[in-house]
Design a protein around this motif. Structure first.
Motif, mmCIF file in Angstrom:
data_model
loop_
_atom_site.group_PDB
_atom_site.id
_atom_site.type_symbol
_atom_site.label_atom_id
_atom_site.label_comp_id
_atom_site.label_asym_id
_atom_site.label_seq_id
_atom_site.Cartn_x
_atom_site.Cartn_y
_atom_site.Cartn_z
ATOM 1 N N ALA A 1 0.843 -1.184 0.000
ATOM 2 C CA ALA A 1 0.000 0.000 0.000
ATOM 3 C C ALA A 1 0.879 1.235 0.000
ATOM 4 O O ALA A 1 1.949 1.243 0.572
ATOM 5 N N SER A 2 0.387 2.269 -0.619
ATOM 6 C CA SER A 2 1.162 3.504 -0.645
ATOM 7 C C SER A 2 1.058 4.213 0.692
ATOM 8 O O SER A 2 0.157 3.961 1.487
ATOM 9 N N VAL A 3 2.006 5.123 0.945
ATOM 10 C CA VAL A 3 1.959 5.900 2.173
ATOM 11 C C VAL A 3 0.660 6.680 2.241
ATOM 12 O O VAL A 3 0.027 6.763 3.293
ATOM 13 N N ALA A 4 0.209 7.219 1.121
ATOM 14 C CA ALA A 4 -1.039 7.987 1.115
ATOM 15 C C ALA A 4 -2.210 7.129 1.585
ATOM 16 O O ALA A 4 -3.079 7.598 2.308
ATOM 17 N N ALA A 5 -2.234 5.858 1.195
ATOM 18 C CA ALA A 5 -3.328 4.972 1.614
ATOM 19 C C ALA A 5 -3.283 4.705 3.108
ATOM 20 O O ALA A 5 -4.304 4.451 3.732
ATOM 21 N N LEU A 6 -2.096 4.767 3.703
ATOM 22 C CA LEU A 6 -1.962 4.482 5.127
ATOM 23 C C LEU A 6 -2.155 5.698 6.012
ATOM 24 O O LEU A 6 -2.279 5.563 7.214
ATOM 25 N N THR A 7 -2.138 6.885 5.436
ATOM 26 C CA THR A 7 -2.059 8.068 6.274
ATOM 27 C C THR A 7 -3.305 8.938 6.278
ATOM 28 O O THR A 7 -3.211 10.122 6.546
ATOM 29 N N ALA A 8 -4.442 8.397 5.984
ATOM 30 C CA ALA A 8 -5.665 9.178 6.135
ATOM 31 C C ALA A 8 -5.755 9.620 7.594
ATOM 32 O O ALA A 8 -5.370 8.891 8.492
ATOM 33 N N PRO A 9 -6.222 10.825 7.864
ATOM 34 C CA PRO A 9 -6.218 11.329 9.233
ATOM 35 C C PRO A 9 -7.031 10.469 10.182
ATOM 36 O O PRO A 9 -8.093 9.974 9.836
ATOM 37 N N ARG A 10 -6.482 10.271 11.336
ATOM 38 C CA ARG A 10 -7.160 9.669 12.476
ATOM 39 C C ARG A 10 -7.785 8.312 12.219
ATOM 40 O O ARG A 10 -8.974 8.127 12.386
ATOM 41 N N GLN A 11 -6.995 7.377 11.856
ATOM 42 C CA GLN A 11 -7.434 5.995 11.786
ATOM 43 C C GLN A 11 -6.933 5.311 13.055
ATOM 44 O O GLN A 11 -5.866 5.642 13.557
ATOM 45 N N HIS A 12 -7.713 4.388 13.550
ATOM 46 C CA HIS A 12 -7.336 3.733 14.798
ATOM 47 C C HIS A 12 -7.726 2.260 14.726
ATOM 48 O O HIS A 12 -8.844 1.927 14.369
ATOM 49 N N LEU A 13 -6.784 1.411 15.054
ATOM 50 C CA LEU A 13 -7.007 -0.027 15.130
ATOM 51 C C LEU A 13 -6.518 -0.459 16.492
ATOM 52 O O LEU A 13 -5.405 -0.099 16.890
ATOM 53 N N GLY A 14 -7.324 -1.193 17.226
ATOM 54 C CA GLY A 14 -6.881 -1.601 18.561
ATOM 55 C C GLY A 14 -7.753 -2.668 19.173
ATOM 56 O O GLY A 14 -8.818 -3.010 18.674
ATOM 57 N N SER A 15 -7.245 -3.215 20.273
ATOM 58 C CA SER A 15 -7.972 -4.253 20.985
ATOM 59 C C SER A 15 -9.172 -3.656 21.694
ATOM 60 O O SER A 15 -9.213 -2.471 22.006
ATOM 61 N N GLU A 16 -10.156 -4.503 21.952
ATOM 62 C CA GLU A 16 -11.340 -4.097 22.711
ATOM 63 C C GLU A 16 -11.211 -4.578 24.142
ATOM 64 O O GLU A 16 -10.462 -5.521 24.428
ATOM 65 N N LEU A 17 -11.953 -3.957 25.037
ATOM 66 C CA LEU A 17 -12.017 -4.425 26.420
ATOM 67 C C LEU A 17 -12.619 -5.811 26.408
ATOM 68 O O LEU A 17 -13.651 -6.048 25.773
ATOM 69 N N HIS A 59 -2.438 3.822 15.892
ATOM 70 C CA HIS A 59 -3.141 5.073 15.629
ATOM 71 C C HIS A 59 -2.421 5.789 14.495
ATOM 72 O O HIS A 59 -1.209 6.026 14.579
ATOM 73 N N LEU A 60 -3.128 6.103 13.428
ATOM 74 C CA LEU A 60 -2.563 6.834 12.293
ATOM 75 C C LEU A 60 -3.056 8.268 12.329
ATOM 76 O O LEU A 60 -4.262 8.518 12.394
ATOM 77 N N GLU A 61 -2.125 9.186 12.310
ATOM 78 C CA GLU A 61 -2.439 10.613 12.376
ATOM 79 C C GLU A 61 -1.583 11.307 11.334
ATOM 80 O O GLU A 61 -0.380 11.486 11.530
ATOM 81 N N GLY A 62 -2.171 11.627 10.179
ATOM 82 C CA GLY A 62 -1.391 12.241 9.109
ATOM 83 C C GLY A 62 -0.306 11.300 8.625
ATOM 84 O O GLY A 62 -0.571 10.163 8.265
ATOM 85 N N LEU A 88 -3.732 7.394 24.808
ATOM 86 C CA LEU A 88 -2.322 7.755 24.871
ATOM 87 C C LEU A 88 -1.635 7.750 23.509
ATOM 88 O O LEU A 88 -0.885 8.667 23.187
ATOM 89 N N ALA A 89 -1.862 6.740 22.680
ATOM 90 C CA ALA A 89 -1.189 6.688 21.377
ATOM 91 C C ALA A 89 -1.550 7.898 20.523
ATOM 92 O O ALA A 89 -0.683 8.483 19.858
ATOM 93 N N ALA A 90 -2.811 8.296 20.542
ATOM 94 C CA ALA A 90 -3.231 9.472 19.771
ATOM 95 C C ALA A 90 -2.547 10.731 20.295
ATOM 96 O O ALA A 90 -2.068 11.561 19.517
ATOM 97 N N GLU A 91 -2.476 10.881 21.615
ATOM 98 C CA GLU A 91 -1.844 12.062 22.186
ATOM 99 C C GLU A 91 -0.345 12.084 21.905
ATOM 100 O O GLU A 91 0.227 13.139 21.636
#
Length: 141
Positions: A1-17, A59-62, A88-91
């Motif tokens: 995947a290109s960097v542009a495809a990975l860097t859409a603002p504010r994407q988040h992947l993570g575990s659930e409680l 967390h992807l931010e820009g 925390l990761a976003a901050e």
């Protein structure tokens, strides 16, 4: 995947409680935004008669990716690791995007805020989590 495809603002992947007590089960995860390609993860519950206290996130931010791993401890460590993971990761990613001279101070403040907020909750005071966050600049090779 290109960097542009990975860097859409504010994407988040993570575990659930996960409150499950069943040993050797895979922890569920949640994705907000498009799932990044080329990211692998695994999080399995051990044999202790407690919920899985481990949490993780991407967390992807820009142009920045923040990868976080959190290992809860104590009776409510699963709640602490989940709460810290959620912010925390976003901050830290936002702090890393600061002016070069301000990054370290802003990252430290993000960790201090997370600690302070956990300490405000009486039911979480005797539990905690490790919190490791790595920031990856997706543009710089």
């Amino acid at each position: 995947a290109s960097v542009a495809a990975l860097t859409a603002p504010r994407q988040h992947l993570g575990s659930e409680l996960d409150m499950s007590l069943t040993p050797d089960t895979e922890k569920r995860h949640r994705c907000v935004g498009a799932a990044p390609h080329g990211v692998g993860f695994a999080c399995r519950k051990g044999v202790k008669p407690l919920p899985n206290q481990d949490s993780w996130c991407l967390h992807l931010e820009g142009d920045l990716a923040a990868y976080g791993v959190f290992d809860g401890h104590g009776a409510r460590g699963h709640l602490v690791s989940h709460a810290v993971k959620c912010r925390l990761a976003a901050e830290v990613a936002q702090a890393a995007a600061s002016e070069a001279g301000a990054v370290a101070g802003r990252v430290q403040l993000a960790y201090q805020r997370a600690h302070r907020d956990i300490c405000k909750s009486p039911q979480l005071r005797n539990s905690g989590t490790t919190a490791t966050v790595v920031v990856h600049d997706l543009v710089v090779a």
